[in-house]
Motif scaffolding. Structure first.
Motif, short mmCIF file in Angstrom:
data_model
loop_
_atom_site.label_atom_id
_atom_site.label_comp_id
_atom_site.label_asym_id
_atom_site.label_seq_id
_atom_site.Cartn_x
_atom_site.Cartn_y
_atom_site.Cartn_z
N THR A 135 2.14 17.47 -9.64
CA THR A 135 2.25 18.07 -8.31
C THR A 135 0.87 18.24 -7.69
O THR A 135 0.63 17.82 -6.54
CB THR A 135 2.96 19.43 -8.39
N ARG A 136 -0.03 18.83 -8.44
CA ARG A 136 -1.39 19.06 -7.93
C ARG A 136 -2.10 17.74 -7.63
O ARG A 136 -2.75 17.60 -6.59
CB ARG A 136 -2.20 19.86 -8.95
N THR A 137 -1.96 16.77 -8.52
CA THR A 137 -2.63 15.49 -8.32
C THR A 137 -2.11 14.78 -7.09
O THR A 137 -2.88 14.23 -6.29
CB THR A 137 -2.44 14.61 -9.57
N GLY A 138 -0.80 14.78 -6.90
CA GLY A 138 -0.22 14.12 -5.74
C GLY A 138 -0.63 14.77 -4.44
O GLY A 138 -0.95 14.08 -3.46
N ILE A 139 -0.61 16.10 -4.40
CA ILE A 139 -1.03 16.81 -3.19
C ILE A 139 -2.51 16.54 -2.93
O ILE A 139 -2.92 16.27 -1.79
CB ILE A 139 -0.78 18.32 -3.30
N ALA A 140 -3.34 16.63 -3.97
CA ALA A 140 -4.78 16.43 -3.81
C ALA A 140 -5.08 15.08 -3.19
O ALA A 140 -5.91 14.97 -2.27
CB ALA A 140 -5.48 16.57 -5.16
N HIS A 141 -4.41 14.04 -3.67
CA HIS A 141 -4.70 12.69 -3.16
C HIS A 141 -4.28 12.55 -1.70
O HIS A 141 -5.06 12.07 -0.87
CB HIS A 141 -3.99 11.65 -4.03
N LEU A 142 -3.07 12.99 -1.37
CA LEU A 142 -2.60 12.87 0.00
C LEU A 142 -3.40 13.77 0.94
O LEU A 142 -3.76 13.36 2.06
CB LEU A 142 -1.11 13.23 0.07
N ARG A 188 -11.54 5.10 -2.76
CA ARG A 188 -12.11 5.18 -4.11
C ARG A 188 -12.37 6.62 -4.52
O ARG A 188 -12.10 7.02 -5.66
CB ARG A 188 -13.40 4.35 -4.16
N ILE A 189 -12.88 7.43 -3.60
CA ILE A 189 -13.16 8.82 -3.94
C ILE A 189 -11.85 9.60 -4.07
O ILE A 189 -11.71 10.46 -4.94
CB ILE A 189 -14.10 9.45 -2.89
N GLY A 190 -10.87 9.28 -3.24
CA GLY A 190 -9.57 9.94 -3.35
C GLY A 190 -8.89 9.67 -4.67
O GLY A 190 -8.27 10.57 -5.26
N ARG A 191 -9.01 8.45 -5.18
CA ARG A 191 -8.43 8.14 -6.49
C ARG A 191 -9.24 8.79 -7.61
O ARG A 191 -8.68 9.20 -8.63
CB ARG A 191 -8.33 6.62 -6.66
N ALA A 192 -10.55 8.91 -7.42
CA ALA A 192 -11.37 9.63 -8.40
C ALA A 192 -10.95 11.10 -8.47
O ALA A 192 -10.91 11.70 -9.54
CB ALA A 192 -12.85 9.51 -8.05
#
Length: 370
Positions: free
Chosen positions: A193-200, A214-218
């Motif tokens: 949940t946190r990872t998905g929200i962080a990326h979007l 690239r930074i968003g995936r990092a």
């Protein structure tokens, strides 16, 4: 068109927790499988595996953005970053920069997120780039930051980010959210949940002139590592690159609303697939080590060369298997010698054989040694 950041309740993303519960549980189970496999790999082999996995992520996260890097140069730079030897190649700025970012992410995943971290990553990612006006800082241009496609007369706007004047406040809030939702933070969230929200959330702000993907995936990798309390080594970019169109389509479908259950389900499934890919690749690596332990010194130079080529193809191997023609092409030997070598490899148990005559194909025999 109203974008998600233009809504009054931005950035209060909402989702249905029950829709992700089973996915979160599967993530923890697969994480345990990864740890179990790693325990069976020796220290030296773990160094080799780590470099292979991280270099593939570095190359693929750049390839998603249309930048093709030299894998050997990235690996050489990574070995230097991890203290496994000096850089043996003349590494270009782009390869060195992405390797530096991936090494920093690996070593410092547990550190809180701040502007300084992302500015450093941005300088690394855009190392040697002379086209971007602001490197190592958020964009400052007055014109709209848009993701577009198509010719000028029929341009399609896929997304428009907040204006540059809002970035300082937006990123201060984003960093605070990221740190508060980490394990041990004030408002911890489940890993996927946190990872998905962080990326979007990060991609919706799109704070840099270039390098946001690239930074968003990092950041996604950092979030996963913090949840696991160790570097994840999950093949996220490697998996996304294989279904790049679907990835961009999912981002576009979810950049207008703040209810993001569909996005979180998509991204969670992508992470789980990335975990499975990593498990397959670790199993393959372990089987490779055992294979060479079994056959070291028992194959001739031609056979060694062909086996190495098969292993270099990775988990995908030779599509349809290895033929006598493939063997002849790789070794530049005669058909009679190729036939004799292949028969010997099958007799020793190094390869398995299927088919007859011109339909005969050979495959690495990893079940016996894996």
């Amino acid at each position: 068109m109203t974008w998600n950041w233009e809504r009054l309740d931005w950035p209060d993303f909402t989702h249905e927790s029950k829709a992700l519960q089973a996915l979160e549980e599967r993530f923890l189970v697969q994480s345990g499988e990864l740890v179990g496999i790693q325990r069976h790999i020796g220290a030296d082999d773990q160094d080799v595996l780590r470099i292979e996995l991280i270099s593939d992520e570095a190359v693929k996260t750049s390839e998603i953005e249309g930048e093709i890097l030299d894998r050997d140069s990235v690996q050489s730079s990574l070995r230097h970053q991890f203290g496994l030897g000096s850089t043996s190649l003349r590494v270009k700025a782009a390869e060195r920069g992405i390797a530096e970012m991936m090494a920093d992410l690996y070593h410092n995943f547990a550190q809180p997120l701040d502007d300084a971290t992302m500015f450093a990553w941005h300088r690394m990612v855009l190392s040697g780039d002379r086209t971007v006006r602001v490197v190592g800082g958020y964009r400052r241009h007055a014109e709209a930051m848009q993701v577009v496609s198509g010719p000028d007369y029929r341009r399609k706007i896929h997304f428009e980010a907040p204006p540059s004047s809002r970035l300082r406040a937006e990123m201060k809030r984003f960093n605070a959210w990221f740190n508060a939702t980490a394990p041990g933070g004030k408002r911890p969230l489940a890993a996927l949940t946190r990872t998905g929200i962080a990326h979007l959330y990060f991609e919706s702000i799109h704070p840099f002139e270039d390098g946001n993907g690239r930074i968003g995936r990092a950041l996604a990798e950092k979030a996963l590592a913090q949840s696991l309390d160790r570097p994840s080594l999950i093949a996220l970019a490697w998996t996304i690159e294989r279904k790049r169109k679907g990835y961009y389509a999912a981002l576009e479908r979810n950049n207008k609303e703040l209810e993001i259950t569909a996005w979180l389900s998509y991204f969670a499934e992508t992470i789980l697939e990335a975990q499975r890919n990593t498990i397959r690749r670790m199993d393959f690596f372990l089987a490779k080590a055992k294979f060479y332990e079994r056959f070291r010194g028992k194959l001739n130079a031609r056979q060694d060369k062909v086996v190495a080529r098969l292993f270099a193809a990775g988990t995908d191997a030779f599509e349809g298997g290895l033929s006598a023609e493939n063997y002849i092409s790789i070794t530049k030997t005669s058909r009679a010698t190729a036939t004799r070598d292949l028969h010997d490899l099958a007799e020793k148990g190094a390869l398995t054989r299927t088919g007859e005559l011109r339909h005969t194909r050979y495959f690495l025999n990893l079940r016996q040694w894996g």
